[in-house]
Design an enzyme around this catalytic site. Structure first.
Site, mmCIF file in Angstrom:
data_model
loop_
_atom_site.group_PDB
_atom_site.id
_atom_site.type_symbol
_atom_site.label_atom_id
_atom_site.label_comp_id
_atom_site.label_asym_id
_atom_site.label_seq_id
_atom_site.Cartn_x
_atom_site.Cartn_y
_atom_site.Cartn_z
ATOM 1 C CG ASP A 262 20.621 24.545 53.918
ATOM 2 O OD1 ASP A 262 20.611 25.542 54.482
ATOM 3 O OD2 ASP A 262 21.751 23.976 53.038
HETATM 4 C C1 BGC Z 1 23.337 26.990 53.281
HETATM 5 C C2 BGC Z 1 23.797 26.647 54.746
HETATM 6 C C3 BGC Z 1 23.653 27.903 55.452
HETATM 7 C C4 BGC Z 1 22.148 28.343 55.490
HETATM 8 C C5 BGC Z 1 22.217 29.631 56.536
HETATM 9 C C6 BGC Z 1 21.874 27.849 53.276
HETATM 10 O O1 BGC Z 1 21.443 28.117 51.931
HETATM 11 O O2 BGC Z 1 23.058 26.157 52.362
HETATM 12 O O3 BGC Z 1 24.930 25.885 54.681
HETATM 13 O O4 BGC Z 1 24.008 27.354 56.863
HETATM 14 O O5 BGC Z 1 21.877 28.647 54.291
HETATM 15 O O6 BGC Z 1 22.688 30.829 55.986
#
Ligand code: BGC
Length: 747
Positions: A262
Site C-alpha cells: 500500500d
Molecule cells: C490506500 C490504497 C490506495 C493507495 C493509492 C492508499 O492510501 O489505502 O487503497 O490504492 O493509497 O492511492
C-alpha cells in the site's frame, strides 16, 4: 506458382523474425520461458528499478529492452484522475473524466455475480483506454464494525458473499488485459490507526472470515496482483509479513502474482526483502514526512537493496524471485497482445452503472407507499429534502474519489421522472462541502434555518422524498479515519422525525457505505438504502421510486439498532479501535449475522467468557443480513435435498412470484450443525445463493449447491480445515433470519 512464392516468403519472414525476436518478446513462447529470457538480459540496476515506484502511480519497466512500465491507478469504482508525477496533486488533465460505477458495497447488495461480471468488464475498459495496467482494487476487507470509514469500498460482512461477488469482477477485469490489485491484504478492517495498529485475531477467525475472500480470489479468479495492508499482524507490517505473504499467500495458496505495497506501507528494508513484498509504492522516504528530490532511489527496495546484493549480503536469487513476479505482471498486462483498447464514458458504461445501481438499492421498509408511480401522482407537490439530493457523492472519500464527466443527481432524476408534478427542494441540513469540514464546525444557525424551512415546506407538500444519509467527508465514509458515530450526523435524526411528524407520505432514502441508527424508523412508512450509486445515482434511484424498476437488493451487512449490538463493539477500546497500538478481535468467528444469530443465552455466555465490558442484552437487528423487500412477494415451496456424487448435495426448492409485478428474489442457503458439534460453531453460515427472475404467477425450480468443503471449519489444533461427521441442516432463506425451509443431511 504465385501461391508457392507467397508461402515461401511467409516462411522466410517467419524465420527471419524468429532470428531477430528475442524470446521474451515472443507472445507465442511460454510465459515462464519469456520471463527467464528477460531476466537473463537484465542488469542488477534494471532489476532493482522494477521493484519500486518511479512516480506516484507507476513502476519502471526496462526501456532498453522494450519492457514496458506498469501504470497503476485507483480503484475500485472507476479510474482515478491523473495526478502529478511526483505528488498527490491533480495533474489537471482534461481527458481523464470517467464514469463512476456504484460502490462495491452496492455491488455486493445486488447478490448477483452477473453484475460483478458487467462491472469488471466495463471498469477495465475505462482503465485500458486510460492506458492503465493495474486497477488498485477491488477490496474485500470485512465489515467488522459499522464505523469503518472505508466499508463502502468493500463487500460486506460475509466471506462467501464477498468471494462469490469478487471472483467474476476480477475475472472480467483481467480478461481485458488489466490486472486487479486486490486489497488490502489483510485485516485492514478499520481506518483509525491504520498505519500502526496490530491486529490480534484467532487463527480460526482469520482463516474462516478475513482471509477467505482473498483465498477465493487467488484460487478461483487468479488475481494477478495484490496490495498489502498498512496494519500489522503478529506485530509485523502486512506489506512485508513473511508468515502471511510467503507462508500463506505464496507457498500455501501457490499464488504467482506480484505483491504491491500500500502507498507508504513499507517500513524497513530487511523485511521488504524477505517478507514477500514485490513492488514498493508510495513511500515517503524522509520519516514519511516529506519526499526528497531523488525519492525513488531512496526507497527501501531501491539503493539499499541494490547495495546489499552488490555486497553479496543478499543472494541474487532473492531479487530474481521478485523480478519474475513483476515481469509476469507486465507480460500479463502492459505487454499483453490481447489487452483491449477499451473506451471511456460510453453509453454502455453508463448503462452498466445504472443497472448495477438499480439492483443494489435495498428496499428496507414499505407500508404501501412505494412505488410512487408518476401517472398516479400526476399534478401533486413533491418535496425533495436533504443534501444528498444534490451533492456529488463521487467526490471525497479518499483514494476512490473520481473525476466524472457527468453525474445525474437524485433531484435532477426525480424532476425528470415526475415532470407532471411540482417538484421542490429544501436542503434540510448542511454538512460542509470540503472533505475536512467537521460537524462541530458547521454553523448551527444555518442548520436550524434549513431544518425549519424543510419542515415548513413538508407541511404544504403531498409527498416528501428525503435524500440524506452519510457522505464522503472525513468522519463519515472516508479513508484514513473512521466514522464519528453510529448516528446520522448534521441533525438528520431530528430532521427526519420532524418531517415525519408533519408529513405521513414520506419516503426516506439514504446513501452510505455503512449501517446507521434509525430512532425514527417507526415513524416513516418507506425506506430505501442506496449505498453509493456513482454517475447514475439519480436515475437508478428514480427507477426504483417510480416502480419502473422493482427493487431486488439485499443487505450485505447487518443493520443493528445500536452500535453496542455489534459483537466487535462489546470489548471497549481493546476490541475497537485498540489500545497501545493493539486491537483484539475478541468476538472471534461470531461477527456479523453469526453473532446476531446466536440465542440470547449463548450471547450472554460468550460475552461473559470473553470478559466483555458491556453485558447488556443484544438487540434484534433493525434489518438482518440478507434482508431486502420487493414490490412483489415470493412464496417458497418445501425444499428437498439429494446427494450429488462426490461433490456434495443439491437442495431444490420452488419459488413463486405471488404478487402483481415481475421481480427478482435472492434465494439464500445457509448450513449449520443439527446435532452437537465438538467446537463452537455459528448457528448457520451462508454457503450459496442465487438470484431468480420471476414474472407474476411464475414458479421456478431453484437448485442450491453445498460442497463437502462447505462443511469444514478451521481446526486450530491441526492448523487445517476439518469436517466433522454428523448431521447438518440446510436452511433455505429469504434473509439470514427469514428461514423458509430446512432439510437435514448427514456427512
Ligand atoms: C490506500 C490504497 C490506495 C493507495 C493509492 C492508499 O492510501 O489505502 O487503497 O490504492 O493509497 O492511492
Amino acid at each position: 506458382m504465385k501461391r508457392f512464392v507467397s508461402f515461401f516468403l511467409t516462411v522466410l519472414t517467419a524465420l527471419n523474425l524468429n532470428a531477430q525476436t528475442p524470446k521474451y518478446l515472443d507472445n507465442n513462447a511460454p510465459m515462464e520461458e519469456r520471463i527467464e529470457d528477460a531476466l537473463s538480459r537484465m542488469t542488477l540496476h534494471e532489476k532493482i528499478s522494477m521493484l519500486h515506484a518511479q512516480s506516484k502511480f507507476t513502476s519502471a519497466g526496462v526501456p532498453r529492452l522494450g519492457i514496458r512500465q506498469l501504470n497503476m491507478d485507483d480503484g475500485p469504482h472507476g479510474c482515478r484522475e491523473e495526478l502529478e508525477w511526483n505528488t498527490w496533486s491533480p495533474a489537471k488533465w482534461t481527458n481523464d473524466y470517467v464514469v463512476a460505477f456504484p460502490s462495491l458495497t452496492c455491488l455486493a447488495a445486488t447478490w448477483n455475480p452477473d453484475m460483478s461480471a458487467l462491472y469488471g468488464n466495463a471498469i477495465s475498459e475505462e482503465f485500458a483506454f486510460r492506458g492503465k495496467d493495474v486497477l488498485l482494487g477491488p477490496g474485500v476487507n470485512m465489515a467488522r464494525t459499522p464505523l469503518n470509514g472505508r466499508a463502502f469500498e468493500y463487500m460486506g460482512e460475509d466471506p462467501v458473499l464477498a468471494s462469490e461477488m469478487v471472483v467474476p469482477y476480477i475475472q472480467h477485469v483481467q480478461q481485458n488485459g488489466v490486472a486487479c490489485c486486490l486489497k488490502h491484504f489483510v485485516l485492514n478492517d478499520q481506518e483509525t490507526d491504520r498505519f500502526r495498529v496490530n491486529v490480534n485475531v484467532s487463527e480460526r477467525a482469520l482463516r474462516e472470515i478475513y482471509l477467505r475472500p482473498f483465498e477465493m480470489a487467488v484460487k478461483k479468479a487468479k488475481t494477478w496482483s495484490m496490495m498489502g495492508s498498512y496494519n500489522l499482524w503478529q506485530n509485523v507490517h502486512c506489506c512485508h509479513n513473511d508468515a502471511l505473504l510467503n507462508g500463506i499467500l505464496k507457498k500455501e495458496w501457490g499464488w504467482d502474482g506480484a505483491l504491491v505495497s500500500d502507498w507508504g506501507g513499507t517500513t524497513n528494508t530487511q523485511e521488504a526483502i524477505y517478507g514477500g513484498l514485490d513492488i514498493e509504492m508510495g513511500t515517503y522516504t524522509d520519516g514519511k514526512l516529506r519526499e526528497s528530490e531523488f525519492t525513488y532511489d531512496d526507497y527501501y527496495l531501491a539503493k539499499p537493496f541494490e547495495q546489499l546484493v552488490k555486497d553479496g549480503k543478499v543472494p541474487m536469487s532473492v531479487l530474481d524471485e521478485k523480478v519474475r513476479r513483476v515481469l509476469r505482471l507486465i507480460f500479463r498486462t502492459a505487454m499483453n497482445p490481447k489487452k483491449v483498447i477499451g473506451n471511456q464514458c460510453s453509453e454502455a458504461h453508463y448503462e452498466v452503472c445504472r443497472q448495477i445501481g438499480e439492483e443494489g438499492i435495498v428496499l428496507l421498509k414499505n407500508e404501501k407507499l412505494l412505488p410512487l408511480e408518476p401517472a398516479a401522482v400526476q399534478g401533486k407537490r413533491i418535496l425533495v429534502v436533504g443534501e444528498n439530493a444534490t451533492r456529488s457523492l463521487t467526490q471525497g472519500g479518499g483514494s476512490s474519489e473520481l473525476k466524472t464527466l457527468r453525474d445525474i443527481s437524485p433531484l435532477e432524476a426525480i424532476q425528470q421522472m415526475y415532470a407532471g408534478c411540482t417538484v421542490m427542494h429544501a436542503q434540510g441540513y448542511v454538512s460542509g462541502r470540503a472533505v475536512y469540514d467537521r460537524v462541530d464546525r458547521i454553523n448551527a444557525d444555518e442548520n436550524k434555518r434549513l431544518h425549519d424551512e424543510a419542515v415548513r415546506m413538508a407541511r404544504e407538500a403531498d409527498f416528501v422524498i428525503y435524500v440524506g444519509g452519510l457522505n464522503k467527508n472525513h468522519g463519515q465514509d472516508c479513508e484514513n479515519g473512521d466514522r464519528e458515530g453510529y448516528n446520522l450526523s448534521f441533525g438528520q435524526n431530528e430532521l427526519i422525525a420532524d418531517l415525519a411528524a408533519v408529513q405521513k407520505n414520506i419516503v426516506v432514502v439514504t446513501f452510505g457505505g455503512n449501517p446507521y441508527a434509525m430512532p425514527w424508523l417507526r415513524k416513516v412508512p418507506a425506506l430505501l438504502h442506496c449505498w453509493y450509486l456513482g454517475s447514475e445515482a439519480g436515475s437508478a434511484l428514480a427507477g426504483v421510486l417510480s416502480g419502473k424498476v422493482n427493487p431486488s437488493g439485499k443487505l450485505p451487512v447487518t443493520f443493528a439498532q445500536r452500535l453496542e449490538d455489534y459483537s466487535s463493539m462489546r470489548f471497549g477500546a481493546e476490541g475497537y479501535p485498540g489500545t497501545n497500538k493493539q486491537v483484539h478481535y475478541k468476538e472471534g468467528i461470531f461477527m456479523g449475522y453469526r453473532w446476531f444469530d446466536l440465542p440470547k443465552a449463548a450471547q450472554q455466555n460468550f460475552l461473559k467468557s470473553e470478559h466483555a465490558q458491556d453485558l447488556t442484552a443484544v438487540g434484534q437487528p433493525l434489518f438482518p443480513f440478507g434482508f431486502g423487500l420487493s414490490y412483489t412477494t415470493f412464496r417458497y415451496g418445501k425444499p428437498t435435498i439429494s446427494a450429488t456424487g462426490d461433490y456434495g448435495w443439491t437442495v431444490t426448492v420452488d419459488v413463486t412470484n405471488t404478487g402483481q409485478r415481475a421481480g427478482k428474489e435472492v434465494v439464500q442457503l445457509y448450513v449449520g450443525r443439527k446435532d452437537k458439534s465438538g467446537v463452537a460453531r455459528p448457528v448457520k453460515e451462508l454457503k450459496y445463493f442465487t438470484k431468480v427472475s420471476l414474472q407474476p404467477g411464475n414458479t421456478k425450480q431453484v437448485n442450491l449447491f453445498i460442497r463437502r468443503d462447505d462443511l469444514s471449519y478451521w481446526d486450530e489444533k491441526t492448523h487445517g480445515w476439518n469436517i466433522e461427521p454428523g448431521t447438518y441442516n440446510a436452511y433455505v432463506c429469504a434473509s439470514s433470519t427469514d428461514v423458509r425451509g430446512v432439510v437435514s443431511f448427514k456427512y
